[in-house]
Scaffold this active site. Structure first.
Site, short mmCIF file in Angstrom:
data_model
loop_
_atom_site.label_atom_id
_atom_site.label_comp_id
_atom_site.label_asym_id
_atom_site.label_seq_id
_atom_site.Cartn_x
_atom_site.Cartn_y
_atom_site.Cartn_z
N ASN A 1 11.61 17.52 -32.54
CA ASN A 1 11.98 18.58 -31.58
C ASN A 1 11.25 18.45 -30.25
OD1 ASN A 1 9.54 19.32 -32.99
ND2 ASN A 1 9.65 21.30 -31.96
N TYR B 1 -6.64 11.22 -20.05
CA TYR B 1 -5.42 10.41 -19.92
C TYR B 1 -5.76 8.98 -19.46
CZ TYR B 1 -0.42 9.69 -19.39
OH TYR B 1 0.86 9.24 -19.55
N GLY C 1 -0.22 10.87 -29.39
CA GLY C 1 -1.16 11.18 -30.47
C GLY C 1 -1.42 12.67 -30.53
N1 LIG Z 1 3.60 6.82 -24.04
C1 LIG Z 1 4.45 7.34 -23.16
O1 LIG Z 1 4.84 6.69 -22.19
C2 LIG Z 1 4.94 8.75 -23.36
C3 LIG Z 1 5.94 9.26 -22.54
C4 LIG Z 1 6.41 10.56 -22.81
C5 LIG Z 1 5.84 11.31 -23.83
N2 LIG Z 1 4.84 10.75 -24.57
C6 LIG Z 1 4.24 11.48 -25.69
O2 LIG Z 1 5.28 11.89 -26.54
C7 LIG Z 1 4.90 13.07 -27.20
C8 LIG Z 1 5.99 14.10 -27.01
O3 LIG Z 1 6.05 14.48 -25.63
P1 LIG Z 1 7.10 15.58 -25.17
O4 LIG Z 1 6.89 15.89 -23.75
O5 LIG Z 1 8.44 15.11 -25.60
O6 LIG Z 1 6.62 16.81 -26.10
P2 LIG Z 1 7.07 18.33 -26.09
O7 LIG Z 1 8.49 18.43 -25.74
O8 LIG Z 1 6.08 19.09 -25.28
O9 LIG Z 1 6.88 18.71 -27.63
C9 LIG Z 1 5.64 18.59 -28.28
C10 LIG Z 1 5.89 18.12 -29.70
O10 LIG Z 1 4.65 17.83 -30.34
C11 LIG Z 1 4.64 18.47 -31.62
N3 LIG Z 1 3.26 18.77 -31.98
C12 LIG Z 1 2.33 19.36 -31.21
N4 LIG Z 1 1.15 19.42 -31.85
C13 LIG Z 1 1.36 18.87 -33.07
C14 LIG Z 1 0.54 18.65 -34.21
N5 LIG Z 1 -0.74 19.01 -34.22
N6 LIG Z 1 1.09 18.06 -35.30
C15 LIG Z 1 2.39 17.69 -35.30
N7 LIG Z 1 3.21 17.89 -34.24
C16 LIG Z 1 2.70 18.46 -33.15
C17 LIG Z 1 5.47 19.72 -31.42
O11 LIG Z 1 5.89 20.20 -32.67
P3 LIG Z 1 5.97 21.79 -32.98
O12 LIG Z 1 7.15 22.33 -32.21
O13 LIG Z 1 6.12 21.83 -34.44
O14 LIG Z 1 4.66 22.36 -32.49
C18 LIG Z 1 6.61 19.15 -30.57
O15 LIG Z 1 7.51 18.46 -31.38
C19 LIG Z 1 3.55 13.48 -26.63
O16 LIG Z 1 2.55 12.96 -27.46
C20 LIG Z 1 3.52 12.75 -25.31
O17 LIG Z 1 2.21 12.51 -24.83
C21 LIG Z 1 4.38 9.51 -24.35
#
Ligand SMILES: NC(=O)c1ccc[n+]([C@@H]2O[C@H](COP(=O)([O-])OP(=O)(O)OC[C@H]3O[C@@H](n4cnc5c(N)ncnc54)[C@H](OP(=O)(O)O)[C@@H]3O)[C@@H](O)[C@H]2O)c1
Length: 326
Positions: free
Chosen positions: A152, A55, A241
Site C-alpha cells: 500500500n 539519508y 528499510g
Molecule cells: N531507493 C529508492 O530510490 C526509493 C525511491 C522511492 C521510495 N523508496 C522507499 O520505498 C519505501 C516506500 O516509499 P513510499 O513513499 O512509497 O511510502 P509511503 O507511500 O509513504 O508508504 C509507507 C509504507 O511503509 C509501510 N511501513 C511503514 N512503517 C512500517 C513498518 N514498521 N513495518 C512495515 N511496514 C511499514 C506502510 O505500511 P502501513 O500503511 O501498514 O503503515 C506503507 O506501506 C520507503 O522505504 C522509501 O524510502 C526508495
C-alpha cells in the site's frame, strides 16, 4: 523585500522537533535561471531521512525541507528563452516545501499539463522507482511473478498498476486487512497479510510457477520471507528499510537456490541515466498517468500552516500520500 513561507530546519531531528514555518526572502532568478511557484508538494519517507540526517545525501543547515513537488514557472532570469512563464515543471528539489525557488532553466523537468496536479506532485520519485524496479533490474517475460512488501505504499501501488500494464503478476504484502480490497481493485493479483506465513502459500498462489523478482522496502523478517519465497535464480531488490532492521539473509537460499540480493536508489540511477534515460522513464510514467492506467491515491492535503497536523497524519495508517500546499 517581499517574503514567503518556507518549512525550514536548523538541526537534524524528527520533523515534529526541528521543522519550523518561517518567513524567508522571495528569491529573484539570476541570469539563466527561472523562478518556480509551488502548486503542490508531498511528504515521503526519504524526507524523514533528510530532515533526520540519515539519508544518502544531506543538505547544509539551515535548510528548507522537502524534495518533491510540482509548480509553474513564474519569472525568468536574463537570457532564458527555452521556457515561458506558466510552464509546468518539477519544483526545485533542493527544498520543495516553500512557495517559490529558483533553478537553472537548463535543469528543468517539464511536466505535461494534462496530468492532474495532485498526481504530478508525486510523479518524480515513487512512480519512476516502481518502473525501474520492474524494468531495469531483471528481464521479466510477460506472465512473470513479482512479490513485494508495503503493497500500500506509493511505490507498491505503482508497482501493482504498472505490472498490470506490463502483463506481470503480483503478490503484495500489507499489514492491514482493510487494504486488501482497494489493492485488488487497482489490479493486484494477490494481497496477503504480513505474518501469515505466506512464503508457504506462494506455491499455491502462483500455481507452482517460480517468483523471479522480490521488491523489499521494509527489511527484517519481511525481507527474509521474500527470500524464502523466491524461485531458483530469483532476485531480491532492497530499496527501502522502513523497519530499520538489517536485512539478514538465510544462507542456504543463496547457496542452493542461487538467489541474488541487490539494491536500488533512484537518486543515483537517475543521475547516471542522464537526460535520455530519465526521459524514457518519465515518458513511460506520464503516459500511464495520462491514460489513467496509473493513478495513486491522495490521503489528505494540508496547507503549510497546518504542517504539524500533516506530519501527525502521515504517521497514521493511511492509503495514499499527504500533500502540502502553500
Ligand atoms: N531507493 C529508492 O530510490 C526509493 C525511491 C522511492 C521510495 N523508496 C522507499 O520505498 C519505501 C516506500 O516509499 P513510499 O513513499 O512509497 O511510502 P509511503 O507511500 O509513504 O508508504 C509507507 C509504507 O511503509 C509501510 N511501513 C511503514 N512503517 C512500517 C513498518 N514498521 N513495518 C512495515 N511496514 C511499514 C506502510 O505500511 P502501513 O500503511 O501498514 O503503515 C506503507 O506501506 C520507503 O522505504 C522509501 O524510502 C526508495
Amino acid at each position: 523585500m517581499s517574503l514567503q513561507k518556507a518549512l525550514c530546519h536548523h538541526a537534524f531531528g524528527q520533523p515534529a522537533d526541528v521543522l519550523r514555518l518561517e518567513q524567508v526572502e522571495v528569491p529573484e532568478p539570476k541570469a539563466g535561471e527561472v523562478r518556480v511557484r509551488l502548486s503542490a508538494a508531498v511528504i515521503n519517507p526519504s524526507d524523514y531521512g533528510m530532515i533526520g540526517g540519515s539519508y544518502g545525501h544531506l543538505r547544509e543547515l539551515p535548510a528548507v525541507a522537502g524534495r518533491e513537488g510540482v509548480g509553474v514557472v513564474d519569472a525568468l532570469g536574463r537570457g532564458v528563452f527555452s521556457v515561458g512563464v506558466g510552464a509546468r515543471v518539477r519544483f526545485p528539489e533542493n527544498g520543495a516545501w516553500q512557495e517559490t525557488a529558483c533553478m537553472p532553466a537548463s535543469d528543468l523537468l517539464m511536466v505535461p499539463g494534462d496530468v492532474p496536479v495532485e498526481q504530478a506532485a508525486f510523479s518524480f520519485i515513487n512512480p519512476p522507482t516502481a518502473y525501474c524496479l520492474l524494468k531495469k533490474i531483471v528481464h521479466l517475460a510477460p506472465g512473470s511473478w513479482v512479490v513485494q512488501n508495503a503493497g500500500n505504499s506509493a511505490v507498491g501501488m505503482a508497482v501493482i498498476q504498472m505490472a498490470k500494464v506490463m502483463g506481470l503478476k503480483t503478490i503484495s504484502q500489507v499489514r492491514r486487512e482493510e487494504l486488501v480490497a482497494p489493492l485488488q481493485a487497482m489490479g493486484a493479483d494477490h494481497v496477503v497479510l504480513e505474518g501469515s506465513g505466506w512464503p508457504k502459500q506462494v506455491q499455491a498462489l502462483t500455481g507452482g510457477e517460480p517468483i523471479r523478482l522480490a521488491l523489499n522496502s521494509i527489511g527484517g523478517d519481511s525481507a527474509i520471507d521474500q527470500i524464502k519465497a523466491l524461485g531458483e535464480g530469483g532476485t531480491q531488490v532492497t530499496f527501502g528499510g522502513m523497519v530499520g532492521d538489517p536485512v539478514r539473509f538465510p544462507t542456504r537460499f543463496l547457496i542452493f537456490n542461487d538467489v541474488r540480493l541487490v539494491g536500488f536508489w533512484w537518486d543515483k540511477w537517475s543521475r547516471k541515466a542522464g537526460s535520455k534515460g530519465l526521459g524514457e522513464v518519465m515518458g513511460a510514467v506520464y503516459g500511464m498517468l495520462r491514460d489513467g492506467s496509473l493513478k495513486l491515491p491522495v490521503e489528505a492535503t494540508y496547507s503549510f500552516d497546518q504542517y504539524q497536523a500533516a506530519f501527525r497524519h502521515d504517521k497514521r495508517p493511511r492509503l495514499g500520500k499527504i500533500l502540502l500546499k502553500p
